[in-house]
Design an enzyme around this catalytic site. Structure first.
Site, mmCIF file in Angstrom:
data_model
loop_
_atom_site.group_PDB
_atom_site.id
_atom_site.type_symbol
_atom_site.label_atom_id
_atom_site.label_comp_id
_atom_site.label_asym_id
_atom_site.label_seq_id
_atom_site.Cartn_x
_atom_site.Cartn_y
_atom_site.Cartn_z
ATOM 1 N N THR A 198 -24.591 -3.968 1.255
ATOM 2 C CA THR A 198 -24.038 -2.981 0.320
ATOM 3 C C THR A 198 -23.497 -1.864 1.193
ATOM 4 O OG1 THR A 198 -25.766 -3.460 -1.307
ATOM 5 C CG2 THR A 198 -24.760 -1.291 -1.473
ATOM 6 N N ASP A 229 -29.451 -2.502 -7.727
ATOM 7 C CA ASP A 229 -29.669 -1.060 -7.821
ATOM 8 C C ASP A 229 -28.400 -0.243 -7.677
ATOM 9 O OD1 ASP A 229 -29.472 -1.967 -5.188
ATOM 10 O OD2 ASP A 229 -30.719 -0.360 -4.375
HETATM 11 N N1 GLY Z 1 -28.695 -3.260 -3.006
HETATM 12 C C1 GLY Z 1 -27.732 -4.144 -3.508
HETATM 13 C C2 GLY Z 1 -28.236 -5.093 -4.495
HETATM 14 O O1 GLY Z 1 -29.415 -5.428 -4.488
HETATM 15 O O2 GLY Z 1 -27.452 -5.539 -5.295
#
Ligand code: GLY
Length: 345
Positions: A198, A229
């Site tokens: 991410t 998240d």
């Molecule tokens: N942190 C990125 C996801 O879990 O989608």
């Protein structure tokens, strides 16, 4: 400057025709300065390590006068449009059906606004669509088909986001599945490139105004419709203009349960320096981890990272496991810094 939706559409149509991405104007008015000494901070941009190019771009734009959120979004756009970054935007690894679904959220400190999209298909820059939700709707979050329709109506260009490289990785993963595979227990064998990569970026200018953004293609091979998240305001990123901003990368499921970015900002509000605040939030993540995801010594079998910056321009980052780094740009230039960690790898 405040633009009407019609003006925005006319302008983005002209830009699209010229081959540019729609640039979203800031629809907010800067608050009038309060009487007394103006706040003087230190401009700083902090991000996950894949933002090493982006933090410089964001910093340069911000010190040239651009709004911190617009600057941070310009920074993450670099990864979103890079077909070789398989954790975000164009080239992101797809879901179990081979479809790339993107999530993003952003917050604008000075105006206390937020925007988010989830399960967005066919648009490479969900960060900009999240900002359009913030600027042009009365909502905070749009998902799925509705988010896609909104993005198209705002002039965003549709494209196939599945690159050959990501399609081949998906085919390799799929070819190793067998009838006994379960969603809960992945064998190591089928974890080929099981990424939760991410990009999160947080920017603060000399006036102490802050913007934060997180964007992702989410967990590789996810169940269609899964949201991590990144698009959850308070989990993937959070910004309070009186304190600072924080964001995350890594296993979204673990972070959602602790409202991690919000928690980091709250620890900073209570006086913790950014790195300490990130570590304290990671301790909470461990405490909230279900047994099936804990390995020897009660250590999580996943990684998660937090990044944070204060209104004054202090910054920090922390990961569950040692060896992690994060990107920062300030008056000393763009560089990678070692992240603090809870556990030795
Ligand atoms: N942190 C990125 C996801 O879990 O989608």
């Amino acid at each position: 400057m405040s633009w009407s939706r019609r003006e925005f559409l006319e302008r983005s149509a002209a830009l699209s025709a010229a081959g540019f991405l729609p640039r979203l104007p800031g629809a907010w008015e800067a608050p009038a300065p309060v009487a007394g000494t103006p706040f003087r901070g230190r401009p700083c941009v902090v991000s996950s390590s894949n933002g090493i190019r982006g933090v410089q771009v964001a910093y340069d734009r911000m010190v040239a006068g651009e709004d911190p959120l617009d600057a941070a979004i310009a920074g993450v756009n670099i990864q979103e449009l890079d077909p070789d970054d398989q954790s975000v935007g164009l080239g992101g690894l797809p879901n179990e059906e081979g479809v790339v679904q993107l999530d993003a959220s952003c917050m604008h400190g000075p105006t206390r606004r937020a925007g988010a999209v989830a399960c967005l298909e066919g648009i490479a820059t969900p960060s900009l669509v999240a900002k359009a939700v913030m600027d042009y709707t009365d909502h905070v979050m749009l998902v799925g088909e509705g988010a896609g329709r909104f993005a198209r109506a705002m002039g965003f260009k549709e494209q196939n986001l599945l690159t050959d490289k990501s399609r081949q990785d998906w085919m390799r993963w799929k070819s190793r599945l067998n009838p006994n595979d379960a969603w809960l227990d992945h064998s190591e064998d089928i974890r080929i490139k099981f990424t939760t990569g991410t990009i999160n970026m947080n920017a603060v200018n000399a006036a102490g105004d802050i913007g934060s953004v997180t964007t992702t293609s989410g967990m590789a091979w996810k169940v269609p419709g899964r949201i991590g998240d990144s698009p959850i305001v308070g989990a993937g990123q959070y910004c309070d203009n009186t304190v600072g901003a924080a964001g995350s990368t890594g296993r979204g499921e673990a972070n959602i349960k602790t409202c991690g970015a919000f928690l980091v900002v709250e620890f900073m509000r209570q006086g913790a320096p950014p790195q300490q605040a990130c570590l304290k939030a990671l301790e909470r993540v461990v405490a909230m981890t279900e047994a099936r995801l804990l390995g020897p010594g009660g250590r999580p079998r996943f990684d998660l990272e937090f990044y944070a910056v204060t209104k004054a321009g202090d910054f920090g980052g922390a990961t569950l496991y040692s060896g992690g780094r994060f990107a920062v740009c300030d008056e000393r230039g763009a560089r990678l810094e070692a992240a603090a960690s809870l556990f030795r790898r």
